[in-house]
Scaffold this motif. Structure first.
Motif, PDB file in Angstrom:
ATOM      1  N   GLY A 188       1.200 -10.831  -5.484  1.00  3.20           N
ATOM      2  CA  GLY A 188       0.169 -10.067  -4.785  1.00  3.20           C
ATOM      3  C   GLY A 188       0.537  -9.915  -3.312  1.00  3.20           C
ATOM      4  N   VAL A 189      -0.339  -9.287  -2.579  1.00  2.00           N
ATOM      5  CA  VAL A 189      -0.132  -9.128  -1.133  1.00  2.00           C
ATOM      6  C   VAL A 189      -0.915 -10.221  -0.399  1.00  2.00           C
ATOM      7  CG1 VAL A 189       0.285  -6.649  -1.289  1.00  2.00           C
ATOM      8  CG2 VAL A 189      -2.033  -7.473  -0.926  1.00  2.00           C
ATOM      9  N   PRO A 190      -0.478 -10.563   0.816  1.00  2.00           N
ATOM     10  CA  PRO A 190      -1.179 -11.610   1.559  1.00  2.00           C
ATOM     11  C   PRO A 190      -2.555 -11.146   2.038  1.00  2.00           C
ATOM     12  CG  PRO A 190       0.551 -10.648   2.910  1.00  2.00           C
ATOM     13  CD  PRO A 190       0.681 -10.042   1.545  1.00  2.00           C
ATOM     14  N   ALA A 191      -3.396 -12.106   2.366  1.00  2.00           N
ATOM     15  CA  ALA A 191      -4.709 -11.787   2.947  1.00  2.00           C
ATOM     16  C   ALA A 191      -4.499 -10.953   4.205  1.00  2.00           C
ATOM     17  CB  ALA A 191      -5.461 -13.071   3.281  1.00  2.00           C
ATOM     18  N   GLY A 192      -5.342  -9.984   4.402  1.00  2.00           N
ATOM     19  CA  GLY A 192      -5.241  -9.130   5.580  1.00  2.00           C
ATOM     20  C   GLY A 192      -4.218  -8.020   5.457  1.00  2.00           C
ATOM     21  N   TYR A 193      -3.646  -7.830   4.280  1.00  2.00           N
ATOM     22  CA  TYR A 193      -2.662  -6.770   4.082  1.00  2.00           C
ATOM     23  C   TYR A 193      -3.269  -5.428   4.450  1.00  2.00           C
ATOM     24  CZ  TYR A 193       0.395  -3.447   1.753  1.00  2.00           C
ATOM     25  OH  TYR A 193       1.227  -2.383   1.492  1.00  2.00           O
ATOM     26  N   ASP A 194      -2.485  -4.611   5.143  1.00  2.00           N
ATOM     27  CA  ASP A 194      -2.930  -3.285   5.578  1.00  2.00           C
ATOM     28  C   ASP A 194      -1.851  -2.281   5.192  1.00  2.00           C
ATOM     29  OD1 ASP A 194      -3.548  -0.931   6.955  1.00  2.00           O
ATOM     30  OD2 ASP A 194      -4.240  -1.987   8.735  1.00  2.00           O
ATOM     31  N   ALA A 195      -2.149  -1.389   4.269  1.00  2.00           N
ATOM     32  CA  ALA A 195      -1.167  -0.417   3.784  1.00  2.00           C
ATOM     33  C   ALA A 195      -0.665   0.494   4.889  1.00  2.00           C
ATOM     34  CB  ALA A 195      -1.769   0.412   2.656  1.00  2.00           C
ATOM     35  N   SER A 196      -1.465   0.703   5.934  1.00  2.00           N
ATOM     36  CA  SER A 196      -1.009   1.588   7.011  1.00  2.00           C
ATOM     37  C   SER A 196       0.191   0.984   7.739  1.00  2.00           C
ATOM     38  CB  SER A 196      -2.141   1.897   7.994  1.00  2.00           C
ATOM     39  OG  SER A 196      -2.554   0.722   8.670  1.00  2.00           O
ATOM     40  N   ARG A 197       0.297  -0.345   7.779  1.00  2.00           N
ATOM     41  CA  ARG A 197       1.477  -0.979   8.386  1.00  2.00           C
ATOM     42  C   ARG A 197       2.713  -0.740   7.529  1.00  2.00           C
ATOM     43  NH1 ARG A 197      -1.065  -6.598   9.150  1.00  2.00           N
ATOM     44  NH2 ARG A 197      -3.073  -5.792   9.799  1.00  2.00           N
ATOM     45  N   THR A 198       2.543  -0.788   6.228  1.00  2.00           N
ATOM     46  CA  THR A 198       3.664  -0.482   5.337  1.00  2.00           C
ATOM     47  C   THR A 198       4.086   0.965   5.516  1.00  2.00           C
ATOM     48  OG1 THR A 198       2.911  -2.125   3.744  1.00  2.00           O
ATOM     49  CG2 THR A 198       4.390  -0.415   2.910  1.00  2.00           C
TER      50      THR A 198
END
Length: 114
Positions: free
Chosen positions: A94-104
């Motif tokens: 999974g992705v870490p807590a606080g993951y933000d797709a806009s950063r990707t």
């Protein structure tokens, strides 16, 4: 980081082997901290073909997900399902807590050409 075993299970023949698989799978997951998040539910298809259903199992981390799938206990019951029902299974972190797709997206944009 939480990891997931995700199965796309096609329609198949319900029989005594498959029922024994369903009855036995929880005991194979317990030593690895596995728990069902989705199991035996109808899917609502929004895009593309999706014959069958989906199964999602959460594990504390990818190492335990791999250890469960490769465990002698799970491997012993797996043919009870695969002999009668087709499907695909993947393991994924999974992705870490606080993951933000806009950063990707920003990172991808920085490496993309014009």
């Amino acid at each position: 980081m939480t990891a997931y075993a995700i199965g796309h299970i096609r329609p198949g023949t319900m029989n005594q082997d498959v029922l024994r698989y369903i009855e036995g799978i929880q005991a194979t997951m317990d030593p690895f901290g596995g728990r069902f998040l989705v199991h035996g539910r109808e899917v609502e298809v929004k895009e593309g073909p999706w014959p069958g259903t989906v199964v999602v199992i959460a594990f504390p981390d990818i190492e335990r997900a791999r250890a469960w799938y490769d465990s002698p206990a799970y491997r012993a019951i797996l043919p009870l399902r695969t002999t009668h029902i087709e499907g695909e299974v993947i393991l994924v972190e999974g992705v870490p807590a606080g993951y933000d797709a806009s950063r990707t997206a920003a990172s991808l944009r920085a490496t993309a050409g014009p």
